[in-house]
Design a protein around this motif. Structure first.
Motif, PDB file in Angstrom:
ATOM      1  N   GLY A  91       0.183   7.039  -0.014  1.00 30.09           N
ATOM      2  CA  GLY A  91       0.010   5.775  -0.741  1.00 30.09           C
ATOM      3  C   GLY A  91      -1.438   5.374  -0.911  1.00 30.09           C
ATOM      4  O   GLY A  91      -2.296   5.725  -0.115  1.00 30.09           O
ATOM      5  N   THR A  92      -1.719   4.624  -1.994  1.00 29.81           N
ATOM      6  CA  THR A  92      -3.074   4.135  -2.235  1.00 29.81           C
ATOM      7  C   THR A  92      -3.140   2.619  -2.095  1.00 29.81           C
ATOM      8  O   THR A  92      -4.218   2.047  -2.083  1.00 29.81           O
ATOM      9  CB  THR A  92      -3.537   4.470  -3.666  1.00 29.81           C
ATOM     10  N   GLY A  93      -1.990   1.954  -2.040  1.00 28.19           N
ATOM     11  CA  GLY A  93      -1.994   0.496  -2.013  1.00 28.19           C
ATOM     12  C   GLY A  93      -2.210  -0.091  -3.394  1.00 28.19           C
ATOM     13  O   GLY A  93      -2.431  -1.284  -3.553  1.00 28.19           O
ATOM     14  N   LEU A  94      -2.153   0.762  -4.427  1.00 25.84           N
ATOM     15  CA  LEU A  94      -2.361   0.274  -5.800  1.00 25.84           C
ATOM     16  C   LEU A  94      -1.048   0.119  -6.555  1.00 25.84           C
ATOM     17  O   LEU A  94      -0.983  -0.574  -7.568  1.00 25.84           O
ATOM     18  CB  LEU A  94      -3.276   1.245  -6.568  1.00 25.84           C
ATOM     19  N   GLY A  95      -0.002   0.759  -6.048  1.00 25.96           N
ATOM     20  CA  GLY A  95       1.279   0.807  -6.749  1.00 25.96           C
ATOM     21  C   GLY A  95       1.831  -0.555  -7.138  1.00 25.96           C
ATOM     22  O   GLY A  95       2.128  -0.806  -8.311  1.00 25.96           O
ATOM     23  N   ARG A 102       0.533   4.386   8.049  1.00 25.21           N
ATOM     24  CA  ARG A 102       1.814   4.833   7.499  1.00 25.21           C
ATOM     25  C   ARG A 102       1.716   5.077   6.004  1.00 25.21           C
ATOM     26  O   ARG A 102       2.204   6.066   5.484  1.00 25.21           O
ATOM     27  CB  ARG A 102       2.897   3.796   7.784  1.00 25.21           C
ATOM     28  N   SER A 103       1.027   4.147   5.305  1.00 27.41           N
ATOM     29  CA  SER A 103       0.908   4.266   3.861  1.00 27.41           C
ATOM     30  C   SER A 103       0.168   5.547   3.473  1.00 27.41           C
ATOM     31  O   SER A 103       0.580   6.284   2.592  1.00 27.41           O
ATOM     32  CB  SER A 103       0.174   3.049   3.300  1.00 27.41           C
ATOM     33  N   ILE A 122      -6.014   8.251  -6.976  1.00 23.90           N
ATOM     34  CA  ILE A 122      -6.634   6.921  -6.872  1.00 23.90           C
ATOM     35  C   ILE A 122      -7.317   6.555  -8.194  1.00 23.90           C
ATOM     36  O   ILE A 122      -7.176   5.438  -8.699  1.00 23.90           O
ATOM     37  CB  ILE A 122      -7.656   6.863  -5.704  1.00 23.90           C
ATOM     38  N   ILE A 123      -8.049   7.503  -8.761  1.00 18.66           N
ATOM     39  CA  ILE A 123      -8.781   7.215 -10.003  1.00 18.66           C
ATOM     40  C   ILE A 123      -7.817   6.937 -11.162  1.00 18.66           C
ATOM     41  O   ILE A 123      -8.028   6.011 -11.943  1.00 18.66           O
ATOM     42  CB  ILE A 123      -9.780   8.352 -10.333  1.00 18.66           C
ATOM     43  N   ASP A 124      -6.725   7.699 -11.232  1.00 18.12           N
ATOM     44  CA  ASP A 124      -5.708   7.446 -12.275  1.00 18.12           C
ATOM     45  C   ASP A 124      -5.153   6.025 -12.147  1.00 18.12           C
ATOM     46  O   ASP A 124      -5.021   5.304 -13.134  1.00 18.12           O
ATOM     47  CB  ASP A 124      -4.531   8.430 -12.148  1.00 18.12           C
ATOM     48  N   ARG A 175       0.256 -11.456  -0.047  1.00  9.68           N
ATOM     49  CA  ARG A 175      -0.820 -10.578  -0.526  1.00  9.68           C
ATOM     50  C   ARG A 175      -0.310  -9.206  -0.980  1.00  9.68           C
ATOM     51  O   ARG A 175      -1.103  -8.336  -1.366  1.00  9.68           O
ATOM     52  CB  ARG A 175      -1.859 -10.382   0.584  1.00  9.68           C
ATOM     53  N   LEU A 176       0.998  -9.012  -0.952  1.00  2.00           N
ATOM     54  CA  LEU A 176       1.568  -7.684  -1.177  1.00  2.00           C
ATOM     55  C   LEU A 176       1.208  -7.049  -2.526  1.00  2.00           C
ATOM     56  O   LEU A 176       1.054  -5.835  -2.630  1.00  2.00           O
ATOM     57  CB  LEU A 176       3.089  -7.755  -1.028  1.00  2.00           C
ATOM     58  N   PHE A 177       1.063  -7.897  -3.571  1.00  2.00           N
ATOM     59  CA  PHE A 177       0.802  -7.353  -4.906  1.00  2.00           C
ATOM     60  C   PHE A 177      -0.702  -7.197  -5.185  1.00  2.00           C
ATOM     61  O   PHE A 177      -1.086  -6.827  -6.277  1.00  2.00           O
ATOM     62  CB  PHE A 177       1.439  -8.245  -5.978  1.00  2.00           C
ATOM     63  N   GLU A 178      -1.528  -7.482  -4.162  1.00  2.00           N
ATOM     64  CA  GLU A 178      -2.973  -7.319  -4.362  1.00  2.00           C
ATOM     65  C   GLU A 178      -3.338  -5.839  -4.331  1.00  2.00           C
ATOM     66  O   GLU A 178      -2.734  -5.067  -3.587  1.00  2.00           O
ATOM     67  CB  GLU A 178      -3.751  -8.013  -3.228  1.00  2.00           C
ATOM     68  N   ARG A 179      -4.359  -5.482  -5.114  1.00  2.00           N
ATOM     69  CA  ARG A 179      -4.749  -4.075  -5.130  1.00  2.00           C
ATOM     70  C   ARG A 179      -5.277  -3.658  -3.747  1.00  2.00           C
ATOM     71  O   ARG A 179      -5.973  -4.417  -3.078  1.00  2.00           O
ATOM     72  CB  ARG A 179      -5.783  -3.815  -6.208  1.00  2.00           C
ATOM     73  N   PHE A 180      -4.939  -2.463  -3.358  1.00  2.00           N
ATOM     74  CA  PHE A 180      -5.323  -1.829  -2.088  1.00  2.00           C
ATOM     75  C   PHE A 180      -4.701  -2.491  -0.860  1.00  2.00           C
ATOM     76  O   PHE A 180      -5.004  -2.118   0.262  1.00  2.00           O
ATOM     77  CB  PHE A 180      -6.846  -1.759  -1.900  1.00  2.00           C
TER      78      PHE A 180
END
Ligand code: ADP
Length: 216
Positions: free
Chosen positions: A178-182, A172-173, A46-48, A160-165
């Motif tokens: 997954g972090t939702g940051l990708g 499931r993520s 997450i931090i990376d 909203r898909l490209f929003e962070r988190f």
């Protein structure tokens, strides 16, 4: 902060149990240390990702533009995710007019984009499914389409898909690491190259991402 608190609370829970005597219980001691280790890995991940986003947003991440063959890069990434694909028996097909398509981009960052979209197509793909990468070039740019026949995304989530988190299905993520940051990183990288990315999807049928890259 919520995303970081989850692994921190997990680590705290495992350590407290070990301190309260669990350390002497061979049934749980190694297991709890391994779980704490996994949560530490998740925090680092997450931090990376956050570091990358903040560099992209503040403009401190400068692109290192090179001319190279995109087709070769895609095959290289596919060979690295083949094991993941074979676990779900997903076939990855590359369609291209030529086996040499030159782009002028930051090789490392575009690798991140491609790896992210391709692994998402596997993570959210169905067993025995298919992922297709299509490359088409015109005078100025190359258009890359990555489509899967996986679980798809309901249309209400797409804006909203490209929003962070932002994650469609948190459970499931997270299960998939997954972090939702990708996707937010993906969009930033494409925009830093002055290009665009878009998504279309049909719930239950599959998802398609289309983006462009500049030619030399
Ligand atoms: P994550 O780390 O959760 O995968 P991303 O930013 O990469 O985060 O993606 C955001 C959300 O978009 C995911 O949680 C998932 O619900 C959805 N998603 C991304 N790619 C796909 C895909 N190919 N098929 C279906 N859903 C997808």
């Amino acid at each position: 902060s919520h995303e970081l608190k989850t692994p921190i609370f997990n680590i705290q829970g495992y350590i407290s149990t070990l301190i309260d005597g669990g350390i002497n219980d061979p049934k749980i001691n190694i297991d709890y240390l391994k779980r704490a280790d996994k949560s530490v890995d998740r925090m680092i991940h997450i931090i990376d990702d956050l570091e990358t986003i903040s560099q992209l947003e503040s403009g401190t991440l400068s692109l290192d533009i090179e001319n190279y063959n995109l087709v070769e890069q895609i095959h290289d990434i596919i060979s690295q995710i083949e094991i993941m694909a074979s676990k779900k028996n997903i076939k990855i097909t590359v369609k291209t007019s030529s086996d040499k398509i030159k782009v002028a981009t930051d090789r490392f960052r575009i690798r991140q984009v491609l790896a992210n979209l391709l692994t998402n197509s596997l993570k959210y793909g169905k067993d025995n499914g298919e992922t297709t990468v299509n490359m088409q070039e015109d005078k100025e740019r190359v258009t890359i389409t990555i489509s899967d026949n996986g679980i798809g995304i309901e249309s209400k989530h797409l804006p909203r898909l490209f929003e962070r988190f932002y994650r469609v299905d948190k459970g499931r993520s997270r299960e998939q690491g997954g972090t939702g940051l990708g996707l937010s990183i993906v969009k930033h990288i494409i925009e830093a190259h002055n290009q665009n990315i878009s998504v279309s999807s049909e719930f239950g049928k599959g998802t398609t991402f289309v983006f462009t890259l500049p030619k030399p």
